[in-house]
Design a protein around this motif. Structure first.
Motif, PDB file in Angstrom:
ATOM      1  N   GLU A  18       0.814  -1.215   0.000  1.00 13.90           N
ATOM      2  CA  GLU A  18       0.000   0.000   0.000  1.00 13.90           C
ATOM      3  C   GLU A  18       0.849   1.267   0.000  1.00 13.90           C
ATOM      4  OE1 GLU A  18      -2.685  -0.176   3.293  1.00 13.90           O
ATOM      5  OE2 GLU A  18      -3.826  -1.870   2.480  1.00 13.90           O
ATOM      6  N   THR A  19       2.124   1.140   0.371  1.00 16.58           N
ATOM      7  CA  THR A  19       2.965   2.337   0.478  1.00 16.58           C
ATOM      8  C   THR A  19       4.003   2.470  -0.632  1.00 16.58           C
ATOM      9  OG1 THR A  19       4.499   1.155   1.957  1.00 16.58           O
ATOM     10  CG2 THR A  19       2.720   2.428   2.991  1.00 16.58           C
ATOM     11  N   VAL A  20       4.113   1.456  -1.477  1.00 16.24           N
ATOM     12  CA  VAL A  20       5.107   1.526  -2.552  1.00 16.24           C
ATOM     13  C   VAL A  20       4.533   1.009  -3.866  1.00 16.24           C
ATOM     14  CG1 VAL A  20       6.996   1.160  -0.916  1.00 16.24           C
ATOM     15  CG2 VAL A  20       6.086  -0.784  -2.182  1.00 16.24           C
ATOM     16  N   ALA A  21       5.190   1.381  -4.957  1.00 15.26           N
ATOM     17  CA  ALA A  21       4.922   0.813  -6.276  1.00 15.26           C
ATOM     18  C   ALA A  21       6.196   0.124  -6.756  1.00 15.26           C
ATOM     19  CB  ALA A  21       4.505   1.904  -7.252  1.00 15.26           C
ATOM     20  N   LEU A  22       6.050  -1.010  -7.413  1.00 15.54           N
ATOM     21  CA  LEU A  22       7.192  -1.784  -7.888  1.00 15.54           C
ATOM     22  C   LEU A  22       7.122  -1.973  -9.399  1.00 15.54           C
ATOM     23  CD1 LEU A  22       7.370  -4.617  -5.205  1.00 15.54           C
ATOM     24  CD2 LEU A  22       9.097  -2.861  -5.569  1.00 15.54           C
ATOM     25  N   HIS A  23       8.269  -1.819 -10.061  1.00 12.39           N
ATOM     26  CA  HIS A  23       8.358  -2.062 -11.505  1.00 12.39           C
ATOM     27  C   HIS A  23       9.655  -2.799 -11.791  1.00 12.39           C
ATOM     28  CE1 HIS A  23       5.011   0.708 -12.206  1.00 12.39           C
ATOM     29  NE2 HIS A  23       5.620   1.552 -11.388  1.00 12.39           N
ATOM     30  N   GLN A  24       9.556  -3.910 -12.511  1.00 12.43           N
ATOM     31  CA  GLN A  24      10.772  -4.645 -12.844  1.00 12.43           C
ATOM     32  C   GLN A  24      11.572  -3.863 -13.878  1.00 12.43           C
ATOM     33  OE1 GLN A  24      10.160  -8.804 -13.465  1.00 12.43           O
ATOM     34  NE2 GLN A  24      12.334  -9.255 -13.663  1.00 12.43           N
ATOM     35  N   ILE A  25      12.870  -3.784 -13.662  1.00 13.37           N
ATOM     36  CA  ILE A  25      13.744  -3.002 -14.540  1.00 13.37           C
ATOM     37  C   ILE A  25      15.015  -3.799 -14.822  1.00 13.37           C
ATOM     38  CG2 ILE A  25      12.908  -0.750 -13.731  1.00 13.37           C
ATOM     39  CD1 ILE A  25      15.491  -0.608 -12.011  1.00 13.37           C
ATOM     40  N   GLY A  26      15.870  -3.228 -15.686  1.00 11.43           N
ATOM     41  CA  GLY A  26      17.202  -3.792 -15.907  1.00 11.43           C
ATOM     42  C   GLY A  26      17.237  -4.833 -16.995  1.00 11.43           C
ATOM     43  N   SER A  27      18.439  -4.963 -17.573  1.00 10.34           N
ATOM     44  CA  SER A  27      18.647  -5.932 -18.658  1.00 10.34           C
ATOM     45  C   SER A  27      19.534  -7.079 -18.219  1.00 10.34           C
ATOM     46  CB  SER A  27      19.300  -5.230 -19.851  1.00 10.34           C
ATOM     47  OG  SER A  27      20.546  -4.671 -19.469  1.00 10.34           O
ATOM     48  N   GLY A  28      19.898  -7.111 -16.927  1.00  6.06           N
ATOM     49  CA  GLY A  28      20.788  -8.155 -16.445  1.00  6.06           C
ATOM     50  C   GLY A  28      20.131  -9.525 -16.490  1.00  6.06           C
ATOM     51  N   HIS A  29      20.953 -10.551 -16.716  1.00  2.00           N
ATOM     52  CA  HIS A  29      20.435 -11.923 -16.823  1.00  2.00           C
ATOM     53  C   HIS A  29      20.608 -12.709 -15.529  1.00  2.00           C
ATOM     54  CE1 HIS A  29      19.937 -11.231 -21.060  1.00  2.00           C
ATOM     55  NE2 HIS A  29      21.223 -11.017 -21.232  1.00  2.00           N
ATOM     56  N   ILE A  30      21.214 -12.089 -14.511  1.00  2.00           N
ATOM     57  CA  ILE A  30      21.531 -12.839 -13.299  1.00  2.00           C
ATOM     58  C   ILE A  30      20.502 -12.595 -12.199  1.00  2.00           C
ATOM     59  CG2 ILE A  30      23.294 -13.316 -11.578  1.00  2.00           C
ATOM     60  CD1 ILE A  30      24.072 -14.106 -14.438  1.00  2.00           C
ATOM     61  N   ASN A  31      20.435 -11.359 -11.703  1.00  2.00           N
ATOM     62  CA  ASN A  31      19.525 -11.034 -10.604  1.00  2.00           C
ATOM     63  C   ASN A  31      18.238 -10.396 -11.111  1.00  2.00           C
ATOM     64  OD1 ASN A  31      21.530 -11.837  -8.728  1.00  2.00           O
ATOM     65  ND2 ASN A  31      22.467  -9.812  -8.812  1.00  2.00           N
TER      66      ASN A  31
END
Length: 357
Positions: A18-31
């Motif tokens: 309720e207090t944050v928004a999350l968006h997947q980012i990055g082009s890395g293949h590991i993490n």
């Protein structure tokens, strides 16, 4: 995109859905990496550590803490984006066999996946060199290898010869030329060993993954800001960092390019990379290290070619592929880049001498 994150991970840092928004980012293949934005407009990086690659995540956390403490004490103005402690005080939060960390978000910066200007190469090399220079007097032996043998060329060669002994006749026939090339260049290992135990070829704290996406540049003018992705911060030789820059900065095309006529060294990018790195490191490198500047590229490119060829001979069970011969093509690509270094050796060495002077 559905985000597979348990709310307990957020609660570990004092947040919830309720207090944050999350968006997947990055082009890395590991993490797996997410941008975490709070309702008060604060931003952080939330990252899940890949335990298939990093078997001991707490070694990563401990290495980064030791280096962060040293830099804070000795170079307090240096921007080193170390993880933020969870509410329990830990820099790595463990939950249901997963490991998470929260990192500061550096405003007004950009990370590139590919280089489009030699200035970017200069600024990136300068940032990686600066980190090494600041850590010149740090005792690298206090850090634990987070991927044992990561840049051990002799071990990679052993993996190659073992794969060769076990591979199928079909694979070996298709890779015949590359196998001959790999065997021929074994002298690179012997050359390294002749220097390996010299007193003025020290172990240093190295980043070990100096691709362009692991450095942040200012959005407005591409000036270097800081180094990121510190999972492989561990003891090593300087050739790991500088050689990896040569491997990934010098050619306009990645290791996935099949047209080998396109695999050439951009001399302006080479000069920019060497100039940027030596701007920070020239006064720190020993005589032996200065001798090995060009060799660092040969070492790292040969090692990556071996790794691709080994994976092909093993049936491609490590590097993701989109067609059966991709790892063989990647090996061909890297062997072509290696040949470019040898064929242009005098020109490249002249550039190094110019930068050193």
């Amino acid at each position: 995109m559905e985000l597979s994150i348990d709310e307990n991970i957020l609660k570990a840092y004092g947040y919830n859905f309720e207090t944050v928004a999350l968006h997947q980012i990055g082009s890395g293949h590991i993490n797996r990496t997410y941008l975490l934005s709070t309702h008060s407009d604060e931003k952080y990086i939330l990252q899940n550590i890949n335990t298939q690659v990093f078997k001991d995540p707490f070694a990563i956390a401990n290495n980064i803490k030791l280096v962060a403490d040293y830099l804070k004490l000795n170079f307090p103005d240096y921007l080193f984006p170390a993880p933020i402690a969870a509410l329990n005080g830990e820099l790595m939060f463990q939950y249901q066999n997963e490991y998470w960390r929260l990192l500061p978000f550096v405003q007004d910066t950009i990370a590139f996946d590919t280089l489009s200007d030699s200035k970017q190469a200069y600024e990136a090399a300068k940032q990686f060199g600066k980190l090494s220079r600041l850590l010149n007097n740090y005792d690298a032996s206090t850090l634990k290898p987070t991927i044992p043998g990561f840049h051990d060329l002799a071990w990679r060669y052993e993996q190659f010869t073992f794969a060769l002994s076990k591979s199928t006749t079909v694979f070996k026939e298709k890779a015949k030329q590359e196998i001959e090339t790999a065997l021929h260049h074994h002298f690179i290992i012997a050359y390294y060993r002749s220097y390996e135990h010299r007193q003025d070829f020290p172990n240093r704290v190295m980043h070990h993954d100096t691709k362009i996406s692991n450095v942040l540049l200012k959005e407005n003018n591409f000036e270097g800001v800081c180094v990121i992705d510190l999972d492989t911060l561990m003891p090593g030789k300087f050739i790991s960092d500088l050689g990896d820059m040569m491997r990934t900065y010098l050619c306009a095309f990645s290791e996935n390019e099949k047209d080998l006529s396109k695999i050439n060294i951009r001399l302006d990018y080479f000069k920019a990379t060497i100039k940027g790195y030596l701007f920070e490191m020239a006064s720190t490198l020993t005589g032996t290290e200065k001798e090995l500047v060009l060799f660092s590229g040969k070492y790292m490119i040969y090692m990556q070619a071996l790794r691709f060829l080994t994976d092909y001979l093993n049936g491609s069970d490590y590097y993701p592929i989109s067609y059966p011969e991709q790892n063989l093509d990647r090996a061909k690509n890297q062997f072509k880049l290696l040949s470019e270094l040898f064929e242009n050796e005098k020109t490249l060495q002249d550039i190094i001498e110019e930068c050193l002077s």
